[in-house]
Structures are given as structure tokens and as C-alpha cells.
Scaffold this motif. Structure first.
Motif, PDB file in Angstrom:
ATOM      1  N   GLU A  62       0.833  -1.199   0.000  1.00  0.00           N
ATOM      2  CA  GLU A  62       0.000   0.000   0.000  1.00  0.00           C
ATOM      3  C   GLU A  62       0.870   1.253   0.000  1.00  0.00           C
ATOM      4  O   GLU A  62       0.590   2.231  -0.705  1.00  0.00           O
ATOM      5  CB  GLU A  62      -0.917  -0.011   1.223  1.00  0.00           C
ATOM      6  CG  GLU A  62      -1.793   1.215   1.374  1.00  0.00           C
ATOM      7  CD  GLU A  62      -2.758   1.411   0.225  1.00  0.00           C
ATOM      8  OE1 GLU A  62      -3.155   2.571  -0.023  1.00  0.00           O
ATOM      9  OE2 GLU A  62      -3.132   0.417  -0.428  1.00  0.00           O
ATOM     10  N   GLU A  63       1.954   1.217   0.764  1.00  0.00           N
ATOM     11  CA  GLU A  63       2.898   2.337   0.771  1.00  0.00           C
ATOM     12  C   GLU A  63       3.524   2.524  -0.616  1.00  0.00           C
ATOM     13  O   GLU A  63       3.654   3.648  -1.117  1.00  0.00           O
ATOM     14  CB  GLU A  63       3.980   2.078   1.808  1.00  0.00           C
ATOM     15  CG  GLU A  63       5.005   3.180   1.927  1.00  0.00           C
ATOM     16  CD  GLU A  63       6.090   2.865   2.941  1.00  0.00           C
ATOM     17  OE1 GLU A  63       7.206   3.412   2.798  1.00  0.00           O
ATOM     18  OE2 GLU A  63       5.833   2.074   3.876  1.00  0.00           O
ATOM     19  N   SER A  65       2.232   1.749  -3.442  1.00  0.00           N
ATOM     20  CA  SER A  65       1.226   2.210  -4.396  1.00  0.00           C
ATOM     21  C   SER A  65       1.076   3.726  -4.394  1.00  0.00           C
ATOM     22  O   SER A  65       0.585   4.314  -5.373  1.00  0.00           O
ATOM     23  CB  SER A  65      -0.129   1.559  -4.103  1.00  0.00           C
ATOM     24  OG  SER A  65      -0.709   2.104  -2.929  1.00  0.00           O
ATOM     25  N   ARG A  66       1.495   4.365  -3.303  1.00  0.00           N
ATOM     26  CA  ARG A  66       1.407   5.823  -3.203  1.00  0.00           C
ATOM     27  C   ARG A  66       2.742   6.513  -3.485  1.00  0.00           C
ATOM     28  O   ARG A  66       2.840   7.742  -3.420  1.00  0.00           O
ATOM     29  CB  ARG A  66       0.924   6.223  -1.806  1.00  0.00           C
ATOM     30  CG  ARG A  66      -0.438   5.665  -1.412  1.00  0.00           C
ATOM     31  CD  ARG A  66      -0.935   6.316  -0.131  1.00  0.00           C
ATOM     32  NE  ARG A  66      -0.019   6.089   0.983  1.00  0.00           N
ATOM     33  CZ  ARG A  66      -0.098   5.064   1.837  1.00  0.00           C
ATOM     34  NH1 ARG A  66      -1.065   4.158   1.682  1.00  0.00           N
ATOM     35  NH2 ARG A  66       0.756   4.938   2.829  1.00  0.00           N
ATOM     36  N   CYS A  67       3.775   5.723  -3.802  1.00  0.00           N
ATOM     37  CA  CYS A  67       5.123   6.271  -3.928  1.00  0.00           C
ATOM     38  C   CYS A  67       5.260   7.172  -5.170  1.00  0.00           C
ATOM     39  O   CYS A  67       4.855   6.789  -6.265  1.00  0.00           O
ATOM     40  CB  CYS A  67       6.144   5.141  -3.988  1.00  0.00           C
ATOM     41  SG  CYS A  67       7.851   5.720  -4.161  1.00  0.00           S
ATOM     42  N   THR A  68       5.843   8.325  -4.964  1.00  0.00           N
ATOM     43  CA  THR A  68       6.176   9.231  -6.067  1.00  0.00           C
ATOM     44  C   THR A  68       7.629   9.697  -5.935  1.00  0.00           C
ATOM     45  O   THR A  68       7.978  10.818  -6.312  1.00  0.00           O
ATOM     46  CB  THR A  68       5.233  10.458  -6.080  1.00  0.00           C
ATOM     47  OG1 THR A  68       5.304  11.121  -4.806  1.00  0.00           O
ATOM     48  CG2 THR A  68       3.794  10.029  -6.341  1.00  0.00           C
ATOM     49  N   ALA A  73       7.093   7.206 -11.468  1.00  0.00           N
ATOM     50  CA  ALA A  73       5.710   7.298 -10.994  1.00  0.00           C
ATOM     51  C   ALA A  73       4.827   8.042 -11.990  1.00  0.00           C
ATOM     52  O   ALA A  73       3.633   7.735 -12.131  1.00  0.00           O
ATOM     53  CB  ALA A  73       5.680   7.993  -9.629  1.00  0.00           C
ATOM     54  N   SER A  78       0.343   1.034 -13.242  1.00  0.00           N
ATOM     55  CA  SER A  78       0.231   0.286 -11.997  1.00  0.00           C
ATOM     56  C   SER A  78       1.573   0.238 -11.296  1.00  0.00           C
ATOM     57  O   SER A  78       2.625   0.261 -11.946  1.00  0.00           O
ATOM     58  CB  SER A  78      -0.217  -1.165 -12.262  1.00  0.00           C
ATOM     59  OG  SER A  78      -1.434  -1.221 -12.956  1.00  0.00           O
ATOM     60  N   CYS A 138       7.886   0.154 -10.764  1.00  0.00           N
ATOM     61  CA  CYS A 138       7.189   0.835 -11.859  1.00  0.00           C
ATOM     62  C   CYS A 138       7.952   0.608 -13.156  1.00  0.00           C
ATOM     63  O   CYS A 138       9.177   0.486 -13.150  1.00  0.00           O
ATOM     64  CB  CYS A 138       7.076   2.341 -11.579  1.00  0.00           C
ATOM     65  SG  CYS A 138       6.159   2.752 -10.080  1.00  0.00           S
TER      66      CYS A 138
END
Length: 238
Positions: A62-63, A65-68, A73, A78, A138
Motif C-alpha cells: 500500500e505504501e 502504491s502511493r510512492c512518487t 511514478a 500500476s 514501476c
């Protein structure tokens, strides 16, 4: 998860790698394997771990999935975190997701993934018994090699995956995975086929399935490497 390939495809692959000639190593050869640094799991650990480890992996995923943290990113569809058994004895680690992986959000689901599934089956294992992840989560544009800042941004996710799963063996698939995990620039031809160590865990280096698709001559040496992985896991299980 990629479904099991048709039996005919698996038999074709086994024929290509000389499975009938080299399926079983002599027991004497297996007995010479150097023992890994990690200890075998107890029955309690093996039985109780999956639920707790799955929960930890879900939190890390979950962490992720929010990474930028890096430029990848911006172009992703996905985050491809990883998939498989959260208490696996074996983790395969590739380079990064491709177009199909980016679309589905799962690692190794394209042509290379189908081949990896057959490789796992040749080891007499199922894909859902192992865990599969990548160096970066990614897709790099055009499937280029991940750049140093991108690898650095993703490093903690992979390290935490390994720490959570606590595998007995790692298998690095391809040059980028091997060189990144070992912190070297040695050519893969000199790294493959021998045991290394990552965070106290024995690690085998072999060719990436995509390389086998480009060069079928790599299939037989890759099978030799996977037999070493299989035999090491079996030796500690006996």
C-alpha cells in the motif's frame, strides 16, 4: 497470476533444456552443497507465518502504491509490487515490470512470465509456492534499464519484502537484478551458476527469462542454475 501453461508447452520447454538428460543430479553432488547461512524454519514458523507476513506485505504494498519518489511514478499505470507465497522458501527477483505487467499490476505475466512459470514447474514447484518481485516497482519507459536514482527510490521496498518473507534462497534473474543486489558491475556470465550472499541469504544468479526468449542457447545453462537452487532447497528439507 499467470495460469499454468499447457502441458505441450511445458514438455517443449523441458525438451529444450535437456530435462530428460539432466533432471536429477547425483546425490553425491547435492551433498557437496555449502550450507546456507540461514537456519531452516521450524514447523510452527512454517505454519503460522503466512498470515502475519501477508499482512505486513500488504502494508508495504500500500505504501508502494502511493510512492512518487522517482520519475517512473509519472508514467506508470500500476505499481507492480510482487506476488506469491508470503512465506516462500524461494524469491525470484527480476529487473522491473514490462508493458503487460504495468497493465495488470502483477510481475512476470507477459511472455517472459509464461517462461518463468515453466521454469518453476521444471523445478517441480508451483508458481504460487514461490514469491516473485522486481528491483523497481514501476515500468521504465521503453523497458530501458532502471536508472540509479530509480533503483535507490525502490530499494527499501524490496529489502522489506525480503526481510518479511525470510526466504531460504534468492534467485536473481538477469544482469540488472544481480548487479544491483550484489553491488557490482561484473558481467552476468561471470556471476551466474555460483552461489552469492545477500543479507545472509544464499543467492543464485541466472539469466532473465526474456534473455532465453532472445537466445535459446541460454536455456540449458539456466536449467543448470535452477537445478542448484532446487537441490539446495531439497537438501535442507531432508
Amino acid at each position: 497470476m499467470t495460469p499454468n501453461p499447457p502441458l505441450a508447452d511445458l514438455l517443449d520447454y523441458l525438451s529444450d533444456i535437456g530435462y530428460g538428460d539432466a533432471y536429477l543430479r547425483p546425490r553425491a553432488a547435492a551433498s557437496k552443497v555449502v550450507e546456507p547461512a540461514t537456519e531452516p524454519r521450524s514447523a510452527a514458523e512454517a505454519g503460522a507465518a503466512p498470515g502475519a507476513r501477508a499482512a505486513v506485505l500488504a502494508t508495504i504494498g500500500e505504501e508502494a502504491s502511493r510512492c512518487t519518489a522517482c520519475k517512473l511514478a509519472a508514467g506508470r499505470h500500476s505499481v507492480v509490487f510482487g506476488s506469491g507465497n508470503p512465506a516462500a522458501d524461494l524469491i525470484f527477483i527480476g529487473e522491473g515490470p514490462g508493458a503487460e505487467e504495468d497493465r495488470q499490476g502483477l510481475p512476470f505475466v507477459g511472455r517472459a512470465g509464461e517462461l518463468l512459470t515453466r521454469m518453476i514447474q521444471a523445478m517441480e514447484m508451483r508458481r504460487d509456492e514461490v514469491y516473485i518481485a522486481n528491483i523497481v516497482k514501476c515500468r521504465p519507459p521503453g523497458n530501458r534499464d532502471p536508472e540509479p536514482d530509480e533503483v535507490a527510490a525502490c530499494r527499501s521496498f524490496l529489502e522489506r519484502q525480503i526481510q518479511t518473507i525470510q526466504p531460504r534462497v534468492l534467485c536473481a534473474l538477469g544482469r540488472v537484478a544481480a548487479q544491483t543486489l550484489l553491488g557490482v558491475d561484473t558481467p552476468i556470465g561471470r556471476l551466474r551458476g555460483q552461489w552469492h550472499e545477500k543479507n545472509g541469504i544464499p543467492m543464485m544468479v541466472t539469466y532473465h527469462p526474456a534473455a532465453l526468449l532472445r537466445n535459446p542457447a541460454f536455456k540449458r545453462p539456466t536449467w543448470d542454475d535452477l537445478q542448484q537452487v532446487r537441490d539446495r532447497l531439497r537438501t535442507r528439507a531432508e
